[in-house]
Write an enzyme that holds these catalytic residues in place. Structure first.
Site, PDB file in Angstrom:
ATOM      1  CE1 TYR A   1      85.941 -21.937  61.463  1.00 14.21           C
ATOM      2  CE2 TYR A   1      88.727 -21.145  61.794  1.00 14.21           C
ATOM      3  CZ  TYR A   1      87.223 -22.586  61.548  1.00 14.21           C
ATOM      4  OH  TYR A   1      88.083 -23.238  61.076  1.00 14.21           O
TER       5      TYR A   1
ATOM      6  CE  LYS B   1      83.776 -26.526  60.152  1.00 11.35           C
ATOM      7  NZ  LYS B   1      84.125 -25.566  60.937  1.00 11.35           N
TER       8      LYS B   1
ATOM      9  CB  VAL C   1      92.060 -27.836  64.926  1.00  9.88           C
ATOM     10  CG1 VAL C   1      90.863 -26.075  64.756  1.00  9.88           C
ATOM     11  CG2 VAL C   1      90.776 -28.955  64.568  1.00  9.88           C
TER      12      VAL C   1
ATOM     13  CB  SER D   1      87.714 -26.142  59.936  1.00  3.15           C
ATOM     14  OG  SER D   1      86.985 -26.775  60.455  1.00  3.15           O
TER      15      SER D   1
ATOM     16  CE1 TYR E   1      82.218 -30.161  60.541  1.00  6.24           C
ATOM     17  CE2 TYR E   1      82.284 -31.649  61.971  1.00  6.24           C
ATOM     18  CZ  TYR E   1      83.148 -30.270  61.410  1.00  6.24           C
ATOM     19  OH  TYR E   1      83.585 -29.405  62.380  1.00  6.24           O
TER      20      TYR E   1
HETATM   21  N1  GLN Z   1      86.309 -31.281  62.967  1.00  6.12           N
HETATM   22  C1  GLN Z   1      86.984 -30.447  64.125  1.00  6.12           C
HETATM   23  C2  GLN Z   1      85.642 -29.498  64.663  1.00  6.12           C
HETATM   24  O1  GLN Z   1      84.702 -30.428  64.379  1.00  6.12           O
HETATM   25  C3  GLN Z   1      87.293 -29.093  62.687  1.00  6.12           C
HETATM   26  C4  GLN Z   1      87.111 -27.867  63.502  1.00  6.12           C
HETATM   27  C5  GLN Z   1      87.877 -26.958  62.828  1.00  6.12           C
HETATM   28  O2  GLN Z   1      89.040 -27.246  61.999  1.00  6.12           O
HETATM   29  N2  GLN Z   1      88.491 -25.793  63.234  1.00  6.12           N
HETATM   30  O3  GLN Z   1      85.964 -29.968  65.646  1.00  6.12           O
END
Ligand code: GLN
Length: 427
Positions: free
Chosen positions: A242, A67, A260, A64, A190
């Site tokens: 988050y 993003k 994550v 993420s 993505y």
């Molecule tokens: N590729 C992961 C997902 O879409 C990224 C989520 C994350 O890093 N919080 O679930």
């Protein structure tokens, strides 16, 4: 002599190492194989100095943390209006994989949750790009932020692709709302972007590019404009961690993004980018020791964004009167540093309060680094008003920090490199 900074970082890393709480993400099977004890911290200044300790060269998938970069590219490639029409900027207060949509418009609440990022991914590159070209635009740009070519971790990509049912569900709902054009392509692209391999060192430089207003500190390349950086950092501040965003902003106080796989980036405008890596996550999906490291760095190094020295107080270096040749007198206002609204206000209020009797007023800008737009307008208006009071106005501006000083009404101050007859001039 050795710099104290790597020693300090090593000490912080050592202090945080013992905490084994949290758990490695396992909803993407390949991530569950990560060594949970890996730990790194890296720091990159806007001047391009990089300090990195621990496992700073260990590659992991960006997840993420891609993003905010995807958002920056979408804003750059499609413009603010087109992006804001499809993705909002409100914190969701929910987990990253919730379907947090705005009632009424059906827009994902923000670009830092999966629904938002699936959407911003589709807005990368110009409209006509095919799927491979769009991914290449994303990969190439993220590489430019890192200052080296990034490649996909194919094992992570395959693993997440086999289990991304939730993201596919989100993308199909977004398709039903007419927000993404092709849900399968959105998920594939993505997920591939989330699988790009980075190190903590790369991430620190990527964050430092945001901190440096869009210019990569090592290559000097401008990657995105200041307006895009401002937007991205704002959304990172409110949504980057988050549903722990409020806690993060009040304690660490640095615009940030977590992923994550265990990474966190922080970008402190004008100063530095920081990155941590430690795979065990807390209940919000943020790295446990990463949060702890960032807390500690912010506290020790005074990095909280609400904790800033008052620059305005140091703008006015001196106000003094000198005798010029030909029996004239001048009042010199010597400024220094970075002049923004409050600094210019200090200059204006000093001039108004002193109401100088001398027939010449000199603004000495030799020690000024930058004048922002509002301060420039205020200083030029000050010049215009002084001229209206029959003062001769002189700017000492050897570095042209106030180029083309047109004060309006036909008033243009004299501009000199040094002031003749000033015994202190330039000191
Ligand atoms: N590729 C992961 C997902 O879409 C990224 C989520 C994350 O890093 N919080 O679930």
């Amino acid at each position: 002599m050795r710099s104290m900074i790597p020693d300090y970082l090593a000490e912080v890393l050592h202090d945080c190492a013992a905490d084994a709480s949290g758990a490695v993400a396992d909803y993407i099977p390949e991530l569950a194989r990560a060594d949970p004890d890996q730990l790194a911290v890296a720091l990159a200044t806007v001047d391009g100095h990089v300090y990195a300790v621990g496992d700073h060269d260990v590659p992991f998938s960006i997840q993420s943390i891609s993003k905010p970069f995807a958002y920056a590219l979408a804003l750059t490639d499609h413009g603010f209006d087109a992006v804001l029409a499809k993705v909002g900027v409100e914190p969701s207060g929910e987990a990253f994989n919730e379907l947090s949509l705005e009632s009424g418009t059906g827009r994902p609440l923000n670009p830092m949750i999966n629904a938002g990022a699936l959407t911003t991914y589709t807005l990368i590159g110009s409209v006509g790009l095919d799927d491979d070209e769009r991914f290449e635009r994303a990969r190439g740009a993220l590489s430019a932020f890192a200052g080296r070519e990034l490649v996909v971790d194919e094992a992570v990509y395959a693993s997440e692709s086999q289990t991304s049912f939730r993201n596919r569900a989100l993308a199909y709902i977004l398709r039903a709302q007419d927000i993404v054009p092709d849900p399968d392509a959105a998920v594939a692209g993505y997920t591939r972007m989330c699988s790009l391999q980075v190190t903590a060192r790369d991430l620190a430089l990527m964050a430092a590019t945001f901190a440096n207003n869009g210019i990569q500190p090592l290559t000097g390349e401008r990657l995105v404009g200041p307006d895009v950086v401002r937007q991205v950092l704002s959304v990172m501040t409110t949504c980057g961690m988050y549903d722990a965003a409020g806690d993060w902003v009040s304690t660490v106080g640095i615009p940030a993004k977590s992923g994550v796989s265990g990474g966190i980036i922080g970008a402190l405008p004008g100063q530095l980018g920081v990155a941590t890596f430690s795979p065990r996550l807390d209940a919000h999906g943020n790295s446990v020791r990463g949060v702890e490291l960032c807390n500690r760095l912010s506290r020790d190094m005074g990095l909280h964004m609400m904790e800033v020295p008052p620059p305005a107080r140091s703008v006015m270096r001196a106000s003094r009167s000198i005798d010029l040749p030909e029996g004239r007198a001048a009042r010199i206002y010597a400024l220094q540093g970075v002049v923004t609204f409050t600094g210019a206000e200090r200059v204006v209020s000093t001039v108004v309060a002193e109401d100088p009797w001398e027939d010449t007023v000199v603004l000495d800008l030799a020690r000024v680094h930058t004048i922002n737009d509002v301060a420039r307008r205020m200083l030029l208006e000050l010049v215009r008003r002084l001229a209206g009071d029959d003062r001769r106005v002189v700017l000492v501006d050897p570095e042209e920090v106030l180029p083309d000083p047109d004060a309006g009404d036909g008033v243009r101050p004299e501009v000199v490199q040094v002031l003749d007859g000033d015994p202190v001039g330039g000191a």
